[in-house]
Scaffold this motif. Structure first.
Motif, short mmCIF file in Angstrom:
data_model
loop_
_atom_site.label_atom_id
_atom_site.label_comp_id
_atom_site.label_asym_id
_atom_site.label_seq_id
_atom_site.Cartn_x
_atom_site.Cartn_y
_atom_site.Cartn_z
N MET A 254 0.81 -1.22 0.00
CA MET A 254 0.00 0.00 0.00
C MET A 254 0.85 1.27 0.00
O MET A 254 0.33 2.36 -0.25
CB MET A 254 -0.93 0.00 1.22
N ALA A 255 2.13 1.14 0.28
CA ALA A 255 3.03 2.30 0.24
C ALA A 255 3.60 2.54 -1.14
O ALA A 255 4.41 3.46 -1.33
CB ALA A 255 4.16 2.12 1.25
N ALA A 256 3.19 1.74 -2.12
CA ALA A 256 3.70 1.87 -3.48
C ALA A 256 3.27 3.20 -4.09
O ALA A 256 2.25 3.78 -3.68
CB ALA A 256 3.18 0.70 -4.34
N PRO A 257 4.03 3.70 -5.06
CA PRO A 257 3.75 5.03 -5.64
C PRO A 257 2.33 5.20 -6.18
O PRO A 257 1.78 6.30 -6.14
CB PRO A 257 4.79 5.14 -6.77
N GLU A 258 1.72 4.15 -6.70
CA GLU A 258 0.39 4.29 -7.28
C GLU A 258 -0.68 4.65 -6.25
O GLU A 258 -1.79 5.06 -6.61
CB GLU A 258 -0.02 3.02 -8.03
N TYR A 259 -0.37 4.50 -4.97
CA TYR A 259 -1.33 4.85 -3.92
C TYR A 259 -1.08 6.23 -3.30
O TYR A 259 -1.76 6.62 -2.35
CB TYR A 259 -1.32 3.79 -2.82
N LYS A 260 -0.11 6.95 -3.84
CA LYS A 260 0.27 8.23 -3.23
C LYS A 260 -0.90 9.21 -3.16
O LYS A 260 -1.10 9.89 -2.14
CB LYS A 260 1.42 8.88 -3.98
N ALA A 261 -1.70 9.29 -4.22
CA ALA A 261 -2.83 10.23 -4.22
C ALA A 261 -3.80 9.90 -3.09
O ALA A 261 -4.36 10.80 -2.45
CB ALA A 261 -3.54 10.20 -5.57
N ARG A 262 -4.00 8.62 -2.86
CA ARG A 262 -4.89 8.20 -1.76
C ARG A 262 -4.34 8.67 -0.43
O ARG A 262 -5.09 9.20 0.40
CB ARG A 262 -5.03 6.68 -1.77
N TRP A 263 -3.04 8.47 -0.19
CA TRP A 263 -2.45 8.87 1.08
C TRP A 263 -2.41 10.38 1.21
O TRP A 263 -2.53 10.91 2.32
CB TRP A 263 -1.06 8.26 1.24
N ASP A 264 -2.26 11.10 0.11
CA ASP A 264 -2.30 12.56 0.16
C ASP A 264 -3.68 13.04 0.63
O ASP A 264 -3.78 13.96 1.45
CB ASP A 264 -1.99 13.17 -1.21
N ARG A 265 -4.73 12.42 0.11
CA ARG A 265 -6.09 12.78 0.54
C ARG A 265 -6.29 12.45 2.01
O ARG A 265 -6.87 13.24 2.77
CB ARG A 265 -7.14 12.05 -0.31
N ASN A 266 -5.81 11.28 2.42
CA ASN A 266 -5.93 10.88 3.82
C ASN A 266 -5.20 11.87 4.73
O ASN A 266 -5.70 12.25 5.80
CB ASN A 266 -5.34 9.48 4.00
N TRP A 267 -4.01 12.29 4.29
CA TRP A 267 -3.23 13.24 5.08
C TRP A 267 -3.96 14.59 5.20
O TRP A 267 -3.99 15.18 6.28
CB TRP A 267 -1.86 13.43 4.42
N ASP A 268 -4.54 15.05 4.12
CA ASP A 268 -5.26 16.33 4.15
C ASP A 268 -6.44 16.27 5.13
O ASP A 268 -6.69 17.22 5.88
CB ASP A 268 -5.76 16.70 2.75
N ILE A 269 -7.16 15.15 5.12
CA ILE A 269 -8.29 14.99 6.04
C ILE A 269 -7.78 14.92 7.48
O ILE A 269 -8.34 15.56 8.39
CB ILE A 269 -9.09 13.72 5.69
N LEU A 270 -6.72 14.16 7.67
CA LEU A 270 -6.16 13.99 9.01
C LEU A 270 -5.71 15.33 9.59
O LEU A 270 -6.10 15.71 10.71
CB LEU A 270 -4.98 13.02 8.94
N ILE A 271 -4.88 16.03 8.84
CA ILE A 271 -4.35 17.30 9.34
C ILE A 271 -5.47 18.33 9.47
O ILE A 271 -5.50 19.12 10.43
CB ILE A 271 -3.23 17.81 8.42
N GLY A 272 -6.40 18.30 8.54
CA GLY A 272 -7.52 19.24 8.64
C GLY A 272 -8.32 19.04 9.91
O GLY A 272 -8.73 20.01 10.56
N THR A 273 -8.54 17.76 10.28
CA THR A 273 -9.31 17.49 11.50
C THR A 273 -8.53 17.83 12.75
O THR A 273 -9.02 18.57 13.63
CB THR A 273 -9.71 16.00 11.53
#
Length: 383
Positions: A314-333
């Protein structure tokens, strides 16, 4: 988390649903408000932090012999260096000559570290290789070597005790229950997906406070996580100085009597591990978050290290956009809601005339954490 523990948790959650209740402390608790602003209390807290194993990194950041990282966790300049035999050294990043940092880079690979001030050189294990002058006849062996700190890798995490000469035993520190939980999750098989260091104008304890109760979720997080996580029904268990809070996701509601323990059950809860003295590890289903908070020398400032762990696939490059979205939600909250309200609390708390806040029966995690820290500070002062 083994299946018997999951079954026990599910049974207890069902009981709380039926009773419209949650894990409750024996009583409410008065807590001294100035522990968030008192410089003397902070100084004692910093000593407590340096006496206990704390997480300062992840093993996957140092995969090869010669890999190194520098860090200022615990207010100490630390140099981590992977040895040729695969072990790890933690050193104070200080030259024994005049106190200059030996290594100025944040990371890299090196067999030798050369002080930028007078070119004293050290091997990767911290032993002195050369002092380029005949003016230091007394400097040899341990006298000239960099100061070593106790370090251990366990569950894929790098733990350091910030006191030279101390011992370290992470399994004993965690206790059998939490150590077994982490083993069953396969925490040591995960890799670092994200690593960020944030500096905030907040007392370091506020970072942990937000993870230690669900009471605030319905009001503070109305537009973020409240539609998904209950502000009641939660469980809290004490394991020595540590704790485990289990929150029920609302997806559990319609299936709570039929769902089996295992992956089908675990995806319907959030699990927050409070590791004394300064870390929260959050199970999020497909990844873990590690929140480690360090006082910054000022009661109203802290440094927060946020690490996200997931599987190698799941840490592979093709999942980066998913983790970016998760990070934005996390930090936003967390930043925009939890830390924003904590800053307003911090500005007002000095004006509480009775110098106390009240921790409710429905906040057993808060009571436990602050009670353990108060006890550790008190023991330190009495010693």
């Amino acid at each position: 988390m083994d299946l018997s523990t999951q079954r026990e948790i599910l049974d207890r959650l069902n009981h709380n649903y039926d009773a419209n209740s949650e894990t409750l402390a024996d009583s409410d608790m008065f807590h001294r408000a100035t522990t968030y602003s008192d410089p003397d209390y902070l100084a004692a807290e910093q000593t407590v932090l340096r006496q206990n194993p704390v997480i300062i990194g992840h093993s996957s950041s140092l995969p090869n012999a010669g890999d190194f990282l520098t860090d200022r966790s615990l207010g100490l300049p630390i140099l981590l260096s992977r040895q040729t035999d695969g072990s790890l050294k933690a050193l104070l990043n200080i030259c024994r000559h005049r106190g200059s940092p030996v290594c100025l880079e944040k990371s890299g690979n090196a067999k030798i570290f050369v002080c930028p001030y007078h070119a004293w050189s050290y091997r990767s294990d911290g032993s002195l290789l050369r002092a380029p002058s005949v003016a230091f006849p007394s400097v040899e062996g341990e006298v000239g070597s960099m100061v070593e700190l106790p370090v251990e890798e366990r569950h894929g995490l790098i733990w350091v005790v910030g006191t030279p000469g101390a011992t370290i035993d992470v399994a004993a520190h965690l206790g059998p229950e939490i150590d077994a939980d982490f083993s069953s999750f396969g925490l040591g098989d995960l890799v670092l997906e994200r690593d960020a260091v944030l500096t905030e104008d907040l007392n370091w304890k506020y970072i942990l406070d937000g993870f230690l109760e669900v009471y605030h979720i319905p009001k503070l997080h109305t537009l973020s996580i409240a539609p998904y996580i209950h502000g009641k029904y939660s469980l809290f268990d004490r394991f020595g100085p540590h704790g485990r809070l289990v929150a029920a996701r609302k997806s559990l509601d319609p299936i709570r009597r039929e769902v089996e323990q295992g992956p089908d059950f675990m995806k319907h809860v959030a699990v927050n591990y409070q590791l004394f003295p300064n870390t929260i590890i959050v199970w999020q289903g497909d990844h873990f978050e590690i929140w480690t908070s360090y006082p910054d020398g000022d009661p109203s400032r802290c440094t927060v290290r946020v690490q996200s762990l997931t599987t190698r696939a799941m840490a592979a490059p093709e999942y980066k956009a998913r983790w970016d979205r998760n990070w934005d939600i996390l930090i936003g909250t967390v930043v925009s809601e939890d830390w924003a309200i904590s800053k307003t609390v911090q500005s007002g708390i000095p004006y509480l005339t009775e110098d106390r806040v009240i921790l409710g029966r429905n906040e057993p995690g808060m009571q436990h954490f602050h009670g353990m820290l108060d006890r550790a500070v008190s023991d330190l002062k009495a010693a």
